[in-house]
Design a protein around this motif. Structure first.
Motif, PDB file in Angstrom:
ATOM      1  N   PHE A  12      18.253  62.553  46.254  1.00  0.00           N
ATOM      2  CA  PHE A  12      18.274  61.415  47.171  1.00  0.00           C
ATOM      3  C   PHE A  12      16.902  60.779  47.322  1.00  0.00           C
ATOM      4  CE2 PHE A  12      22.536  62.549  48.431  1.00  0.00           C
ATOM      5  CZ  PHE A  12      23.065  61.297  48.693  1.00  0.00           C
ATOM      6  N   TYR A  16      16.146  56.953  46.489  1.00  0.00           N
ATOM      7  CA  TYR A  16      15.464  56.038  47.393  1.00  0.00           C
ATOM      8  C   TYR A  16      14.299  55.357  46.691  1.00  0.00           C
ATOM      9  CZ  TYR A  16      13.132  53.987  51.337  1.00  0.00           C
ATOM     10  OH  TYR A  16      12.562  53.076  52.166  1.00  0.00           O
ATOM     11  N   SER A  20      15.304  51.509  46.491  1.00  0.00           N
ATOM     12  CA  SER A  20      15.062  50.879  47.797  1.00  0.00           C
ATOM     13  C   SER A  20      14.459  49.480  47.658  1.00  0.00           C
ATOM     14  CB  SER A  20      14.166  51.764  48.662  1.00  0.00           C
ATOM     15  OG  SER A  20      12.945  52.008  47.987  1.00  0.00           O
ATOM     16  N   LEU A  41      18.313  48.645  55.837  1.00  0.00           N
ATOM     17  CA  LEU A  41      18.015  49.457  54.653  1.00  0.00           C
ATOM     18  C   LEU A  41      18.188  50.946  54.966  1.00  0.00           C
ATOM     19  CD1 LEU A  41      17.058  49.467  51.703  1.00  0.00           C
ATOM     20  CD2 LEU A  41      14.717  49.773  52.547  1.00  0.00           C
ATOM     21  N   GLN A  42      17.710  51.345  56.117  1.00  0.00           N
ATOM     22  CA  GLN A  42      17.834  52.750  56.513  1.00  0.00           C
ATOM     23  C   GLN A  42      19.317  53.129  56.630  1.00  0.00           C
ATOM     24  OE1 GLN A  42      14.857  54.299  58.589  1.00  0.00           O
ATOM     25  NE2 GLN A  42      15.909  56.095  59.396  1.00  0.00           N
ATOM     26  N   PHE A  45      20.998  53.655  53.273  1.00  0.00           N
ATOM     27  CA  PHE A  45      20.782  54.964  52.640  1.00  0.00           C
ATOM     28  C   PHE A  45      21.546  56.076  53.362  1.00  0.00           C
ATOM     29  CE2 PHE A  45      17.630  52.823  50.109  1.00  0.00           C
ATOM     30  CZ  PHE A  45      17.787  53.470  48.894  1.00  0.00           C
ATOM     31  N   LEU A  46      21.682  55.951  54.673  1.00  0.00           N
ATOM     32  CA  LEU A  46      22.494  56.940  55.392  1.00  0.00           C
ATOM     33  C   LEU A  46      23.947  56.848  54.934  1.00  0.00           C
ATOM     34  CD1 LEU A  46      21.179  56.910  59.078  1.00  0.00           C
ATOM     35  CD2 LEU A  46      20.410  58.233  57.103  1.00  0.00           C
ATOM     36  N   TRP A  49      24.398  58.384  51.592  1.00  0.00           N
ATOM     37  CA  TRP A  49      24.372  59.838  51.745  1.00  0.00           C
ATOM     38  C   TRP A  49      25.740  60.346  52.226  1.00  0.00           C
ATOM     39  CZ3 TRP A  49      24.732  63.876  55.203  1.00  0.00           C
ATOM     40  CH2 TRP A  49      24.102  65.076  54.809  1.00  0.00           C
ATOM     41  N   LYS A  50      26.342  59.616  53.161  1.00  0.00           N
ATOM     42  CA  LYS A  50      27.624  60.054  53.733  1.00  0.00           C
ATOM     43  C   LYS A  50      28.779  59.848  52.764  1.00  0.00           C
ATOM     44  CE  LYS A  50      26.459  58.884  58.489  1.00  0.00           C
ATOM     45  NZ  LYS A  50      26.461  57.646  59.298  1.00  0.00           N
TER      46      LYS A  50
ATOM     47  N   SER B  58      11.350  44.113  46.537  1.00  0.00           N
ATOM     48  CA  SER B  58      10.167  44.045  47.389  1.00  0.00           C
ATOM     49  C   SER B  58      10.055  45.372  48.145  1.00  0.00           C
ATOM     50  CB  SER B  58      10.260  42.857  48.355  1.00  0.00           C
ATOM     51  OG  SER B  58      11.296  43.062  49.272  1.00  0.00           O
ATOM     52  N   PRO B  60       9.852  48.103  50.670  1.00  0.00           N
ATOM     53  CA  PRO B  60      10.105  48.249  52.109  1.00  0.00           C
ATOM     54  C   PRO B  60       9.015  49.093  52.747  1.00  0.00           C
ATOM     55  CG  PRO B  60      11.537  49.717  50.855  1.00  0.00           C
ATOM     56  CD  PRO B  60      10.728  48.945  49.852  1.00  0.00           C
ATOM     57  N   VAL B  64      10.671  53.360  56.743  1.00  0.00           N
ATOM     58  CA  VAL B  64      12.094  53.469  56.420  1.00  0.00           C
ATOM     59  C   VAL B  64      12.322  54.701  55.561  1.00  0.00           C
ATOM     60  CG1 VAL B  64      14.066  52.343  55.332  1.00  0.00           C
ATOM     61  CG2 VAL B  64      12.379  50.976  56.570  1.00  0.00           C
ATOM     62  N   LYS B  65      11.455  54.853  54.577  1.00  0.00           N
ATOM     63  CA  LYS B  65      11.592  56.010  53.696  1.00  0.00           C
ATOM     64  C   LYS B  65      11.462  57.301  54.494  1.00  0.00           C
ATOM     65  CE  LYS B  65       9.649  58.225  49.617  1.00  0.00           C
ATOM     66  NZ  LYS B  65       8.608  58.207  48.577  1.00  0.00           N
ATOM     67  N   GLY B  67      12.000  57.787  57.627  1.00  0.00           N
ATOM     68  CA  GLY B  67      13.192  57.948  58.476  1.00  0.00           C
ATOM     69  C   GLY B  67      14.334  58.567  57.695  1.00  0.00           C
ATOM     70  N   PHE B  68      14.526  58.057  56.480  1.00  0.00           N
ATOM     71  CA  PHE B  68      15.634  58.549  55.672  1.00  0.00           C
ATOM     72  C   PHE B  68      15.390  59.994  55.227  1.00  0.00           C
ATOM     73  CE2 PHE B  68      17.519  58.941  51.315  1.00  0.00           C
ATOM     74  CZ  PHE B  68      18.837  59.046  51.740  1.00  0.00           C
ATOM     75  N   LEU B  69      14.137  60.268  54.800  1.00  0.00           N
ATOM     76  CA  LEU B  69      13.846  61.627  54.337  1.00  0.00           C
ATOM     77  C   LEU B  69      13.973  62.626  55.492  1.00  0.00           C
ATOM     78  CD1 LEU B  69      10.904  61.043  51.805  1.00  0.00           C
ATOM     79  CD2 LEU B  69      13.374  61.265  51.382  1.00  0.00           C
ATOM     80  N   PHE B  71      15.969  62.333  57.936  1.00  0.00           N
ATOM     81  CA  PHE B  71      17.406  62.497  58.177  1.00  0.00           C
ATOM     82  C   PHE B  71      18.001  63.511  57.207  1.00  0.00           C
ATOM     83  CE2 PHE B  71      21.697  61.362  56.789  1.00  0.00           C
ATOM     84  CZ  PHE B  71      22.409  61.492  57.982  1.00  0.00           C
ATOM     85  N   ILE B  72      17.714  63.333  55.882  1.00  0.00           N
ATOM     86  CA  ILE B  72      18.358  64.261  54.938  1.00  0.00           C
ATOM     87  C   ILE B  72      17.795  65.676  55.080  1.00  0.00           C
ATOM     88  CG2 ILE B  72      19.126  62.501  53.277  1.00  0.00           C
ATOM     89  CD1 ILE B  72      16.811  63.174  51.506  1.00  0.00           C
TER      90      ILE B  72
END
Lengths: 170, 265
Positions: A12, A16, A20, A41-42, A45-46, A49-50, B58, B60, B64-65, B67-69, B71-72
């Motif tokens: 993942f 990203y 991204s 964008l966030q 990606f969630l 993932w789901k 472009s 980001p 954001v990255k 936040g996502f990392l 989360f996982i």
């Protein structure tokens, strides 16, 4: 692919890093506001993932699948209540007819599709703007612009074909 | 299906960009399984689209990255936790037969409550229906008895019939007296008499040697022609009906004579 579907963190992270930027470019074309585009964008990606199990390789490329998630999320955002409220003071036109004029203004954004869009005839540009970037259904567009549904469909398709040719010539 | 025409109709672009309707999507996916050239056309557009998107990428913001990392990472930690808590899960599973029983008994209670309510309602309905049937039966019994009594009177060879016919005052009036001279019993069958105000009644008289004898007061009958048991008389030269005040005790008001019939005797 298997690694993604097993929810492998490294896979993942790679996804990203690889996608991204391209997705952010598309989202920005739908949502010019950076802050909101970041949120979307966030969320995209969630969602990937789901929902990664539902991706079916036989139906298309992974990027296409993700691109559609991004577009849907961005359109959901601009259709959402909080978004509409944020824009209240900016007197956003809320019917399809007035959106026409807005689309012309946005052509000055010289990025991505929008750059290509600028080369289309105005009517075709408007149709793509409304259907692809604003997420109006063919039915809504037909009603809003008082054009028969069949005509809307044909015109959008022919606009898409031209768009494709332009993209491929670049 | 001309697949070349189909491919150049714009459906490929429409499908890939997510603008096709559900029906169009289903058809497209179905056709992809049969026409490799359709899949090739789709692939080729997907690649150009992807190339275009990458050229216009472009960057980001890093937040954001991050936040996502985050989360996982949290998700994978919690999935490890869920492994380590499997002992707890097992314990929860042990108690599950009890839960099952509890759930089953609650269900049973609800079902039996519902059935009890349903059966109670049904029994109330049945009871009232039974009462209605009984009432109707009693009514029929009493009507049958009346008719049987009438038949018995009419068919009795000792009973003679005296027809009372209307007088000028009431020409349409008509009645029959059934008179058993042996037992002195008198029955009256009203065939036609006018309606009366509620303070008036009819009265049947027997005329014996020119004198009236009261055989009883009676009310006008409705549609039903019933035979009335009147007072007995051993003798009668004639029978007559008058209109009198309700509960009359005085003699007949001959002004109000309605019908008259002489006996054969």
């Amino acid at each position: 692919m298997t690694l993604l579907q097993q929810r492998d963190n490294k896979a993942f992270t790679y996804l990203y890093e690889n996608y991204s930027g391209a997705l952010y470019g598309i989202i920005n074309q739908i949502i010019p506001d950076k802050e909101s585009a970041n949120d979307v964008l966030q969320e995209v990606f969630l969602n990937i993932w789901k929902k990664i199990e539902t991706y079916d390789t036989s139906k298309g490329r992974l990027f296409t699948w993700i691109l559609n998630i991004a577009r849907n999320a961005a359109i959901d955002k601009i259709r959402s209540k909080s978004w509409q409220n944020d824009l209240k003071n900016q007197s956003l036109p809320d019917d399809v007819n007035t959106l026409k004029n807005q689309s012309v203004k946005m052509d000055t954004d010289n990025m991505g599709f929008k750059k290509v869009l600028g080369k289309l005839k105005e009517e075709q540009r408007t149709l793509i703007e409304l259907s692809y970037f604003q997420g109006y259904t063919h039915e809504e567009i037909a009603k809003g612009m008082s054009i028969p549904l069949g005509t809307v469909k044909t015109r959008i398709r022919s606009a898409l074909l031209q768009l494709r040719t332009m993209i491929e010539q670049q | 299906m001309n697949i070349k025409e189909y491919i150049s109709s714009g459906i490929v672009e429409s499908y890939v960009l997510g603008l096709a309707s559900e029906e169009e999507k289903a058809e497209f996916e179905q056709l992809c399984t049969r026409y490799p050239e359709l899949v090739a056309a789709r692939n080729s557009f997907e690649l150009s689209l992807e190339k275009e998107a990458f050229e216009n990428a472009s960057e980001p913001p890093g937040s954001v990255k991050q936040g996502f990392l985050d989360f996982i990472n949290r998700q994978s930690v919690s999935s490890q936790q869920s492994n380590s808590t499997s002992i707890e899960k097992n314990m929860a599973q042990k108690s599950s037969p009890v839960r099952w029983l509890a759930a089953a008994s609650v269900l049973l209670l609800v079902v039996s409550g519902y059935l009890a309510y349903k059966f109670y309602n049904e029994s109330v309905n049945l009871r009232s229906e039974l009462q209605n049937t009984k009432d109707a039966q009693a009514q029929l019994d009493s009507r049958l008895k009346t008719l049987e009594d009438q038949q018995r009177v009419i068919k009795d060879p000792k009973v003679s019939v005296v027809n009372l016919t209307g007088l000028p005052k009431a020409p349409a009036s008509s009645a029959s007296v059934y008179w058993d001279s042996t037992s002195s019993n008198v029955w009256l069958l009203v065939k036609n008499l006018p309606q009366l105000p509620s303070d008036k009644q009819f009265q049947l008289w027997a005329l014996i040697d020119g004198k009236p004898k009261d055989l009883g007061l009676f009310d006008p009958q409705g549609e039903e022609k019933v035979i009335l048991k009147m007072n007995n008389t051993q003798k009668a030269d004639a029978f007559a009906i008058t209109i009198e005040k309700r509960g009359n005790t005085a003699g007949p008001d001959l002004e109000q004579l309605q019908a008259l019939g002489k006996t054969k005797l």
